[in-house]
Design a protein around this motif. Structure first.
Motif, PDB file in Angstrom:
ATOM      1  N   PRO A 183    -106.833  46.837 -40.550  1.00  0.00           N
ATOM      2  CA  PRO A 183    -107.435  48.166 -40.649  1.00  0.00           C
ATOM      3  C   PRO A 183    -108.209  48.489 -39.382  1.00  0.00           C
ATOM      4  O   PRO A 183    -108.669  47.588 -38.667  1.00  0.00           O
ATOM      5  N   THR A 184    -108.343  49.761 -39.089  1.00  0.00           N
ATOM      6  CA  THR A 184    -109.249  50.226 -38.041  1.00  0.00           C
ATOM      7  C   THR A 184    -110.157  51.268 -38.680  1.00  0.00           C
ATOM      8  O   THR A 184    -110.213  51.387 -39.898  1.00  0.00           O
ATOM      9  N   ASP A 185    -110.847  52.047 -37.869  1.00  0.00           N
ATOM     10  CA  ASP A 185    -111.681  53.118 -38.420  1.00  0.00           C
ATOM     11  C   ASP A 185    -110.878  54.392 -38.660  1.00  0.00           C
ATOM     12  O   ASP A 185    -111.433  55.401 -39.114  1.00  0.00           O
ATOM     13  N   THR A 186    -109.579  54.351 -38.366  1.00  0.00           N
ATOM     14  CA  THR A 186    -108.732  55.523 -38.612  1.00  0.00           C
ATOM     15  C   THR A 186    -107.534  55.154 -39.490  1.00  0.00           C
ATOM     16  O   THR A 186    -107.437  55.597 -40.626  1.00  0.00           O
ATOM     17  N   LEU A 187    -106.632  54.321 -38.978  1.00  0.00           N
ATOM     18  CA  LEU A 187    -105.391  53.964 -39.670  1.00  0.00           C
ATOM     19  C   LEU A 187    -105.198  52.455 -39.654  1.00  0.00           C
ATOM     20  O   LEU A 187    -105.887  51.735 -38.932  1.00  0.00           O
ATOM     21  N   TYR A 188    -104.241  51.981 -40.441  1.00  0.00           N
ATOM     22  CA  TYR A 188    -103.825  50.586 -40.321  1.00  0.00           C
ATOM     23  C   TYR A 188    -102.926  50.452 -39.098  1.00  0.00           C
ATOM     24  O   TYR A 188    -102.149  51.358 -38.778  1.00  0.00           O
ATOM     25  N   GLY A 189    -103.056  49.308 -38.427  1.00  0.00           N
ATOM     26  CA  GLY A 189    -102.274  49.106 -37.219  1.00  0.00           C
ATOM     27  C   GLY A 189    -101.669  47.719 -37.154  1.00  0.00           C
ATOM     28  O   GLY A 189    -102.103  46.788 -37.847  1.00  0.00           O
ATOM     29  N   PHE A 190    -100.643  47.578 -36.318  1.00  0.00           N
ATOM     30  CA  PHE A 190    -100.106  46.283 -35.946  1.00  0.00           C
ATOM     31  C   PHE A 190    -100.795  45.860 -34.649  1.00  0.00           C
ATOM     32  O   PHE A 190    -100.901  46.659 -33.707  1.00  0.00           O
ATOM     33  N   ALA A 191    -101.232  44.618 -34.598  1.00  0.00           N
ATOM     34  CA  ALA A 191    -101.941  44.123 -33.421  1.00  0.00           C
ATOM     35  C   ALA A 191    -101.368  42.787 -32.985  1.00  0.00           C
ATOM     36  O   ALA A 191    -100.969  41.965 -33.818  1.00  0.00           O
ATOM     37  N   CYS A 192    -101.335  42.583 -31.681  1.00  0.00           N
ATOM     38  CA  CYS A 192    -100.904  41.304 -31.115  1.00  0.00           C
ATOM     39  C   CYS A 192    -101.574  41.137 -29.761  1.00  0.00           C
ATOM     40  O   CYS A 192    -102.263  42.047 -29.271  1.00  0.00           O
ATOM     41  N   ASP A 193    -101.382  39.976 -29.152  1.00  0.00           N
ATOM     42  CA  ASP A 193    -101.903  39.733 -27.810  1.00  0.00           C
ATOM     43  C   ASP A 193    -101.156  40.637 -26.832  1.00  0.00           C
ATOM     44  O   ASP A 193     -99.932  40.551 -26.701  1.00  0.00           O
ATOM     45  N   ALA A 194    -101.904  41.491 -26.144  1.00  0.00           N
ATOM     46  CA  ALA A 194    -101.278  42.424 -25.207  1.00  0.00           C
ATOM     47  C   ALA A 194    -100.618  41.705 -24.041  1.00  0.00           C
ATOM     48  O   ALA A 194     -99.784  42.302 -23.344  1.00  0.00           O
ATOM     49  N   CYS A 195    -100.982  40.438 -23.828  1.00  0.00           N
ATOM     50  CA  CYS A 195    -100.396  39.668 -22.735  1.00  0.00           C
ATOM     51  C   CYS A 195     -99.234  38.784 -23.200  1.00  0.00           C
ATOM     52  O   CYS A 195     -98.723  37.978 -22.423  1.00  0.00           O
ATOM     53  N   SER A 196     -98.834  38.932 -24.454  1.00  0.00           N
ATOM     54  CA  SER A 196     -97.689  38.181 -24.975  1.00  0.00           C
ATOM     55  C   SER A 196     -96.478  39.103 -25.037  1.00  0.00           C
ATOM     56  O   SER A 196     -96.369  39.942 -25.930  1.00  0.00           O
ATOM     57  N   LEU A 252     -96.631  45.104 -19.769  1.00  0.00           N
ATOM     58  CA  LEU A 252     -97.098  46.006 -20.821  1.00  0.00           C
ATOM     59  C   LEU A 252     -97.053  47.439 -20.314  1.00  0.00           C
ATOM     60  O   LEU A 252     -97.701  47.784 -19.328  1.00  0.00           O
ATOM     61  N   ASN A 253     -96.271  48.279 -20.978  1.00  0.00           N
ATOM     62  CA  ASN A 253     -96.096  49.677 -20.566  1.00  0.00           C
ATOM     63  C   ASN A 253     -95.674  49.773 -19.103  1.00  0.00           C
ATOM     64  O   ASN A 253     -96.361  50.408 -18.281  1.00  0.00           O
ATOM     65  N   PRO A 254     -94.570  49.130 -18.723  1.00  0.00           N
ATOM     66  CA  PRO A 254     -94.169  49.098 -17.310  1.00  0.00           C
ATOM     67  C   PRO A 254     -93.934  50.489 -16.745  1.00  0.00           C
ATOM     68  O   PRO A 254     -93.415  51.371 -17.424  1.00  0.00           O
ATOM     69  N   GLY A 255     -94.377  50.656 -15.492  1.00  0.00           N
ATOM     70  CA  GLY A 255     -94.182  51.930 -14.807  1.00  0.00           C
ATOM     71  C   GLY A 255     -95.216  52.978 -15.137  1.00  0.00           C
ATOM     72  O   GLY A 255     -95.167  54.091 -14.603  1.00  0.00           O
ATOM     73  N   ILE A 256     -96.164  52.640 -15.997  1.00  0.00           N
ATOM     74  CA  ILE A 256     -97.207  53.599 -16.380  1.00  0.00           C
ATOM     75  C   ILE A 256     -98.534  53.106 -15.827  1.00  0.00           C
ATOM     76  O   ILE A 256     -98.979  51.993 -16.129  1.00  0.00           O
ATOM     77  N   GLY A 257     -99.175  53.936 -15.048  1.00  0.00           N
ATOM     78  CA  GLY A 257    -100.408  53.534 -14.371  1.00  0.00           C
ATOM     79  C   GLY A 257    -101.669  53.751 -15.179  1.00  0.00           C
ATOM     80  O   GLY A 257    -102.765  53.432 -14.717  1.00  0.00           O
ATOM     81  N   THR A 258    -101.534  54.286 -16.376  1.00  0.00           N
ATOM     82  CA  THR A 258    -102.696  54.498 -17.233  1.00  0.00           C
ATOM     83  C   THR A 258    -102.566  53.646 -18.494  1.00  0.00           C
ATOM     84  O   THR A 258    -101.499  53.119 -18.795  1.00  0.00           O
ATOM     85  N   ILE A 259    -103.666  53.537 -19.222  1.00  0.00           N
ATOM     86  CA  ILE A 259    -103.673  52.774 -20.465  1.00  0.00           C
ATOM     87  C   ILE A 259    -104.575  53.463 -21.473  1.00  0.00           C
ATOM     88  O   ILE A 259    -105.621  53.997 -21.121  1.00  0.00           O
ATOM     89  N   GLY A 260    -104.159  53.486 -22.736  1.00  0.00           N
ATOM     90  CA  GLY A 260    -104.995  54.004 -23.806  1.00  0.00           C
ATOM     91  C   GLY A 260    -105.839  52.879 -24.375  1.00  0.00           C
ATOM     92  O   GLY A 260    -105.326  51.815 -24.735  1.00  0.00           O
ATOM     93  N   LEU A 261    -107.154  53.105 -24.451  1.00  0.00           N
ATOM     94  CA  LEU A 261    -108.090  52.054 -24.854  1.00  0.00           C
ATOM     95  C   LEU A 261    -108.853  52.452 -26.110  1.00  0.00           C
ATOM     96  O   LEU A 261    -109.307  53.588 -26.240  1.00  0.00           O
ATOM     97  N   ARG A 262    -109.022  51.464 -26.998  1.00  0.00           N
ATOM     98  CA  ARG A 262    -109.789  51.679 -28.223  1.00  0.00           C
ATOM     99  C   ARG A 262    -110.842  50.597 -28.398  1.00  0.00           C
ATOM    100  O   ARG A 262    -110.622  49.428 -28.062  1.00  0.00           O
ATOM    101  N   VAL A 263    -111.997  51.013 -28.912  1.00  0.00           N
ATOM    102  CA  VAL A 263    -112.991  50.105 -29.484  1.00  0.00           C
ATOM    103  C   VAL A 263    -113.281  50.678 -30.867  1.00  0.00           C
ATOM    104  O   VAL A 263    -114.184  51.497 -31.032  1.00  0.00           O
ATOM    105  N   PRO A 264    -112.496  50.299 -31.873  1.00  0.00           N
ATOM    106  CA  PRO A 264    -112.657  50.909 -33.197  1.00  0.00           C
ATOM    107  C   PRO A 264    -114.016  50.579 -33.818  1.00  0.00           C
ATOM    108  O   PRO A 264    -114.600  49.524 -33.547  1.00  0.00           O
ATOM    109  N   ASP A 265    -114.496  51.471 -34.648  1.00  0.00           N
ATOM    110  CA  ASP A 265    -115.740  51.235 -35.379  1.00  0.00           C
ATOM    111  C   ASP A 265    -115.414  50.435 -36.638  1.00  0.00           C
ATOM    112  O   ASP A 265    -115.613  50.889 -37.760  1.00  0.00           O
TER     113      ASP A 265
END
Length: 279
Positions: A92-105, A172-185
């Protein structure tokens, strides 16, 4: 001999007998209820922290494919070990349920794309445990002092430049120079992120194109693909998801998705004298 019969024999007096009406034939899961007072509530931390009902959270579901556990501190280490083992979990997060894994895997990230049926060109957001971790993965020195702490933790995804010193893998997200970041409550996912020693890739727990999930039953057909599913009860924010805001330009902001907190987010951005970018 089925699972319920074997467990009942091994745990006499704890589980009901297989003939009990509690264990109906054909039901593929058992529920174990603690004897704790189900009326009490568990609250984590600060003002807006999510409230979990222990009537739900202290229930453990054993299914044929995975384990569904409460999203409580007692199960955080288990989730951390799954992440470190290149597996993915549902949280769970503060908005929706999500799938999570190591971003470096790369293995775990590719598995999430595969299970969701998500296009590889659709980037994944990441989750960090604390606001000060953002600078490890993105460029923040152009932002007004105090802005990040005013926005986060909360139901907001910030789009920032990765920066040359980002710890994120190039895969992770090859070719994209930006990243979406979250710190959920939400303390559970933040604790898992802290304990992983990495950062988490995070995406909604559903098939691409399907409605978002606000309870674990919404994505029950996908449980079999998860190492664990962590149940935080029914999430109260609706299905709008987080508010996504682009903060890559100095002094500017752009709302990419209104989400569940647009009004509050814009009020904070304008308090710090940021102006909305022209469309």
């Amino acid at each position: 001999m089925n699972l319920s019969t074997r467990l009942a024999e091994k745990l006499p007096g704890i589980l009901p007998a297989p003939s009990s009406p509690i264990l109906r034939k054909g039901v593929s899961e058992l529920r174990f209820f603690s004897i704790a007072n189900h009326s009490r509530r568990l609250r984590w931390g600060l003002q807006k922290k999510m409230v979990w009902s222990l009537e739900r959270a202290e229930t453990c579901v054993v299914s044929n494919s995975c384990l569904v556990h409460p999203a409580t501190e007692a199960y955080a280490q288990e989730a951390i070990e799954a992440i470190k083992s290149d597996k993915f979990i549902a949280v769970p997060t503060d908005t929706l349920y999500g799938f999570a894994c190591d971003a470096c895997s790369l293995e775990a990230v590719n598995r999430i794309y595969e299970i969701k049926g998500r296009k590889l060109t659709s980037p994944l957001a990441i989750c960090v445990g604390d606001v000060f971790d953002i600078k490890r993965v993105a460029t923040t020195n152009h932002l007004p002092h105090g802005l990040l702490d005013s926005l986060l933790p909360g139901p907001v995804t910030l789009v920032l430049h990765r920066g040359e010193s980002s710890i994120l893998e190039k895969s992770l997200n090859p070719g994209i120079g930006t990243i979406g970041l979250r710190v959920p409550d939400c303390e559970f996912i933040r604790e898992v992120s802290r304990g992983s020693g990495s950062v988490l890739a995070l995406t909604s727990a559903n098939l691409s194109g399907d409605r978002s999930s606000v309870c674990v039953n919404d994505f029950e057909k996908l449980w079999q693909h998860c190492a664990y599913v962590y149940d935080g009860g029914l999430l109260p924010s609706g299905r709008a998801g987080s508010t996504i805001v682009d903060l890559t330009k100095v002094g500017k902001y752009k709302i990419i998705r209104p989400g569940s907190a647009k009004q509050a987010t814009v009020a904070i951005l304008e308090k710090y004298l940021l102006e909305e970018e022209d469309s």
